[in-house]
Motif scaffolding. Structure first.
Motif, PDB file in Angstrom:
ATOM      1  N   GLN A   5      34.402  21.432  34.995  1.00  0.00           N
ATOM      2  CA  GLN A   5      33.221  20.569  35.167  1.00  0.00           C
ATOM      3  C   GLN A   5      33.479  19.303  35.984  1.00  0.00           C
ATOM      4  O   GLN A   5      34.628  18.643  35.926  1.00  0.00           O
ATOM      5  N   GLU A   6      32.674  18.940  36.934  1.00  0.00           N
ATOM      6  CA  GLU A   6      32.828  17.643  37.968  1.00  0.00           C
ATOM      7  C   GLU A   6      32.319  16.612  36.851  1.00  0.00           C
ATOM      8  O   GLU A   6      31.362  16.800  36.140  1.00  0.00           O
ATOM      9  N   PRO A   7      33.064  15.437  36.890  1.00  0.00           N
ATOM     10  CA  PRO A   7      32.409  14.218  36.135  1.00  0.00           C
ATOM     11  C   PRO A   7      31.117  13.777  36.486  1.00  0.00           C
ATOM     12  O   PRO A   7      30.594  13.191  35.588  1.00  0.00           O
ATOM     13  N   GLU A   8      30.626  14.000  37.725  1.00  0.00           N
ATOM     14  CA  GLU A   8      29.147  13.405  38.096  1.00  0.00           C
ATOM     15  C   GLU A   8      28.223  14.020  37.486  1.00  0.00           C
ATOM     16  O   GLU A   8      27.090  13.352  37.290  1.00  0.00           O
ATOM     17  N   ASN A   9      28.540  15.399  36.930  1.00  0.00           N
ATOM     18  CA  ASN A   9      27.306  15.856  36.520  1.00  0.00           C
ATOM     19  C   ASN A   9      27.738  17.347  35.687  1.00  0.00           C
ATOM     20  O   ASN A   9      28.964  17.224  35.260  1.00  0.00           O
ATOM     21  N   ARG A  10      26.850  18.153  35.155  1.00  0.00           N
ATOM     22  CA  ARG A  10      27.208  19.194  34.465  1.00  0.00           C
ATOM     23  C   ARG A  10      27.405  20.591  35.214  1.00  0.00           C
ATOM     24  O   ARG A  10      27.659  21.537  34.623  1.00  0.00           O
ATOM     25  N   THR A  11      27.670  20.435  36.453  1.00  0.00           N
ATOM     26  CA  THR A  11      28.064  21.794  37.171  1.00  0.00           C
ATOM     27  C   THR A  11      29.427  21.742  37.231  1.00  0.00           C
ATOM     28  O   THR A  11      30.242  20.867  36.900  1.00  0.00           O
ATOM     29  N   HIS A  12      29.993  22.761  37.760  1.00  0.00           N
ATOM     30  CA  HIS A  12      31.264  23.172  37.705  1.00  0.00           C
ATOM     31  C   HIS A  12      31.803  23.550  38.951  1.00  0.00           C
ATOM     32  O   HIS A  12      31.173  23.982  39.482  1.00  0.00           O
ATOM     33  N   THR A  13      33.212  23.181  39.140  1.00  0.00           N
ATOM     34  CA  THR A  13      33.737  23.896  40.317  1.00  0.00           C
ATOM     35  C   THR A  13      34.634  25.212  40.016  1.00  0.00           C
ATOM     36  O   THR A  13      35.293  25.282  39.176  1.00  0.00           O
ATOM     37  N   ILE A  14      34.497  26.246  40.790  1.00  0.00           N
ATOM     38  CA  ILE A  14      35.013  27.646  40.595  1.00  0.00           C
ATOM     39  C   ILE A  14      36.318  27.690  41.419  1.00  0.00           C
ATOM     40  O   ILE A  14      35.931  27.417  42.721  1.00  0.00           O
ATOM     41  N   VAL A  15      37.604  27.880  40.978  1.00  0.00           N
ATOM     42  CA  VAL A  15      38.484  28.126  41.853  1.00  0.00           C
ATOM     43  C   VAL A  15      39.303  29.381  41.377  1.00  0.00           C
ATOM     44  O   VAL A  15      39.556  29.646  40.230  1.00  0.00           O
ATOM     45  N   VAL A  16      39.355  30.598  42.222  1.00  0.00           N
ATOM     46  CA  VAL A  16      39.865  31.690  41.779  1.00  0.00           C
ATOM     47  C   VAL A  16      40.781  32.359  43.055  1.00  0.00           C
ATOM     48  O   VAL A  16      40.382  32.249  44.258  1.00  0.00           O
ATOM     49  N   ASN A  17      42.016  32.582  42.688  1.00  0.00           N
ATOM     50  CA  ASN A  17      43.009  33.572  43.346  1.00  0.00           C
ATOM     51  C   ASN A  17      42.943  34.940  43.110  1.00  0.00           C
ATOM     52  O   ASN A  17      42.770  35.382  41.967  1.00  0.00           O
ATOM     53  N   PHE A  18      42.733  35.642  44.218  1.00  0.00           N
ATOM     54  CA  PHE A  18      42.707  37.135  44.036  1.00  0.00           C
ATOM     55  C   PHE A  18      43.501  38.091  44.969  1.00  0.00           C
ATOM     56  O   PHE A  18      43.795  37.503  45.953  1.00  0.00           O
ATOM     57  N   GLY A  19      43.638  39.370  44.556  1.00  0.00           N
ATOM     58  CA  GLY A  19      44.208  40.149  45.148  1.00  0.00           C
ATOM     59  C   GLY A  19      43.966  41.594  44.913  1.00  0.00           C
ATOM     60  O   GLY A  19      43.471  41.839  43.653  1.00  0.00           O
ATOM     61  N   ALA A  20      43.739  42.487  45.776  1.00  0.00           N
ATOM     62  CA  ALA A  20      43.400  43.712  45.682  1.00  0.00           C
ATOM     63  C   ALA A  20      44.674  44.648  46.423  1.00  0.00           C
ATOM     64  O   ALA A  20      44.361  44.965  47.814  1.00  0.00           O
ATOM     65  N   PRO A  21      45.577  45.118  45.721  1.00  0.00           N
ATOM     66  CA  PRO A  21      46.549  45.884  46.443  1.00  0.00           C
ATOM     67  C   PRO A  21      46.317  47.282  46.943  1.00  0.00           C
ATOM     68  O   PRO A  21      47.050  47.769  47.863  1.00  0.00           O
ATOM     69  N   ASN A  22      45.264  47.851  46.548  1.00  0.00           N
ATOM     70  CA  ASN A  22      44.940  49.147  46.653  1.00  0.00           C
ATOM     71  C   ASN A  22      43.347  49.487  46.693  1.00  0.00           C
ATOM     72  O   ASN A  22      42.909  50.255  46.034  1.00  0.00           O
ATOM     73  N   ALA A  23      42.534  48.679  47.294  1.00  0.00           N
ATOM     74  CA  ALA A  23      41.072  49.052  47.368  1.00  0.00           C
ATOM     75  C   ALA A  23      40.664  49.716  48.240  1.00  0.00           C
ATOM     76  O   ALA A  23      41.386  50.167  49.326  1.00  0.00           O
TER      77      ALA A  23
END
Length: 536
Positions: free
Chosen positions: A321-339
């Motif tokens: 959650q960001e302190p200024e409001n009720r919204t959130h920052t999403i951070v995702v690291n991903f990998g697909a070795p055999n898609a």
């Protein structure tokens, strides 16, 4: 005769005496009833004060009925001891319950059929430093509960978690709220766990949640440390509430831990997941584990296994959650070795048949900042991919690639030479709905293309420039007189160990791409799908 008369008078007086006794008792009860409201009110306040070790406030109380008392009350507030700067731990607009006369004499006292309307439970923020005294949970375990609520029905309950106080100069975070429209508690007391079952409508994405489990015992010093465990079922959640994506999600899972730090694990299924107005729906299944901080909604995603179509994607990250409001920052690291590239292309291309198939390796980082707009317009994505055995569904594209491969190998007249199977690799950055490729390489036997440029996700516009690298010399790519005359210019195009290095461009759209080759400042173009174009 006199003895008989005396006996008759005795039998006549007995009913009269009994009636007098009844009237006298009724008078006493009437006088006592006038004070019963105050007596029960003080009993409720004293019992709850002992249970929660905090200040209790109670408005009007009304008592009716004998020998089983019916009690109703209004404006009940239980304060978190020592905290006058926050709302009450529990506030109830109205409550009713039944209490037998014998229940007042038993210990612990059992109260049956409690009904509560409009209850708000406020969980204070966890302090940085714990109170050095014995924790509330420890003290509660040492207490013998003086009151047990056999069954509690709650109508319209709100659970509120307060954030920590902001540091000087920083904005205060907003409290989080969960609205529960039906909640049932069984054998509720402070000193031991009690069972709960509740249903609520989640606000975003909108859907129904059914949950049950065990709660308690209360930690009186730090309610956020109160243990809780259970399971949930989330159905008919409309992902269309989030701009840019669509689908109906369902989820089941279990949770446990402390109220302010829950460990959650479960599965989700979205049979029709799609990017709004861009591609086709693709089934999405996930298996996840997460740690949720109930005081601010922050979530840590432990390795999440997502299956998109037939492609496995493994991800981990956070929702902060960001302190200024009720919204959130999403951070995702991903990998697909055999898609499978076709599963991913279905999301990005509105076509019933994928134009490209093959096994792809992908890894990257996704960031969704707390800004307004559709998901595709605000997400930031950096990554790289490799596709070793790409196969094209279009017969025209396959024929064009085979022709390019034959010419690049210096066998333009050999129909058995060349191949349309290609390798595709790239590094990309996505922002504001545009994919920017810092490197995009494409190769078939005998030829390789190295491009940089952009691709618009929404409209499909292409704008790439780079070089076509051939194993054969330029004169070897054709036959007859053209080959003879091109031998004179072979030295101009033989560079960096290549037989020929030719500038190339790809423009247009994904449905109508145009390939341009520049020779001596003259560009010859080939529009895919147009047999009249000059580049062959």
């Amino acid at each position: 005769m006199s003895q008989t008369a005396r006996s008759s008078r005795v039998w006549f007086l007995l009913p009269a005496v009994f009636l007098v006794v009844i009237l006298f008792a009724a008078g006493i009860l009437f006088l006592r009833a006038r004070h019963m409201d105050s007596f029960v009110r003080l009993w409720v306040i004293r019992s709850l004060s002992q249970q929660f070790e905090g200040r209790v406030e109670l408005g009007a109380v009304h008592v009716t009925g004998f020998p089983q008392l019916g009690v109703s009350g209004e404006d009940l507030a239980i304060h978190f001891d020592g905290h006058t700067d926050v709302p009450p731990l529990i506030h109830v607009d109205k409550f009713t319950f039944r209490l037998g006369m014998l229940a007042l004499l038993r210990f612990p006292r059992h109260v049956s059929a409690v009904r509560i309307e409009n209850m708000t439970i406020t969980i204070p923020a966890r302090e940085d430093k714990r109170n050095p005294k014995t924790s509330g949970a420890g003290k509660a375990n040492k207490l013998i509960s003086s009151v047990i609520l056999d069954e509690v029905t709650c109508k319209d309950t709100t659970l509120v978690t307060l954030p920590r106080k902001a540091e000087p100069g920083k904005p205060q975070k907003a409290a989080l709220e969960w609205a529960i429209h039906d909640l049932l508690l069984t054998a509720a007391s402070v000193d031991k766990p009690f069972h709960f079952h509740g249903t609520l409508t989640n606000a975003k994405p909108k859907g129904e949640i059914d949950t049950s489990g065990d709660f308690g015992p209360w930690d009186l010093d730090d309610p956020g440390m109160t243990p809780v465990s259970g399971a949930y079922k989330f159905t008919d959640a409309d992902l269309g509430d989030f701009p840019g994506i669509r689908g109906i999600l369902s989820s089941t899972g279990k949770f446990g831990g402390e109220l302010a730090e829950l460990q959650v694990g479960g599965e989700t299924d979205t049979s029709d997941f799609s990017l709004d107005k861009i591609g086709k729906p693709v089934p999405l299944h996930t298996e996840f584990r997460a740690t949720v901080d109930g005081t601010n909604g922050n979530t840590l995603l432990h390795p999440v296994r997502a299956t998109l179509g037939r492609s496995l994607i493994i991800a981990e990250g956070s929702v902060i959650q960001e302190p200024e409001n009720r919204t959130h920052t999403i951070v995702v690291n991903f990998g697909a070795p055999n898609a499978r590239i076709e599963d991913i292309l279905r999301l990005a291309v509105d076509s019933d048949k994928p134009f490209l198939t093959g096994t792809v390796k992908i890894k990257g980082k996704l960031v969704v900042p707390p800004s307004q707009g559709k998901a595709l317009e605000k997400l930031i994505l950096d990554g790289e991919f490799g596709l070793d055995d790409a196969r094209w569904s279009s017969q025209e594209v396959r024929e064009a690639l085979e022709a390019l491969s034959r010419r690049a190998e210096g066998k333009p007249a050999d129909e058995d030479a060349g191949s349309a199977v290609s390798d595709l690799r790239g590094n990309f950055h996505v922002e504001k709905g545009i994919v920017k490729f810092s490197s995009l390489t494409f190769s078939v036997p005998g030829a390789a293309i190295d491009l940089t440029g952009t691709y618009q996700l929404a409209g499909g516009a292409l704008d790439f420039n780079g070089h076509l690298r051939l194993e054969a010399k330029l004169s070897q790519t054709v036959t007859g007189a053209k080959s003879f005359f091109l031998k004179a210019v072979d030295p101009f195009f033989s560079k960096d160990g290549a037989g020929a290095l030719v500038p190339i461009s790809v423009t247009g759209t994904r449905e109508h791409a145009t390939i341009g080759v520049t020779i001596f400042h003259k560009t010859v173009e080939k529009k895919l799908g147009d047999p009249k174009s000059s580049f062959r």
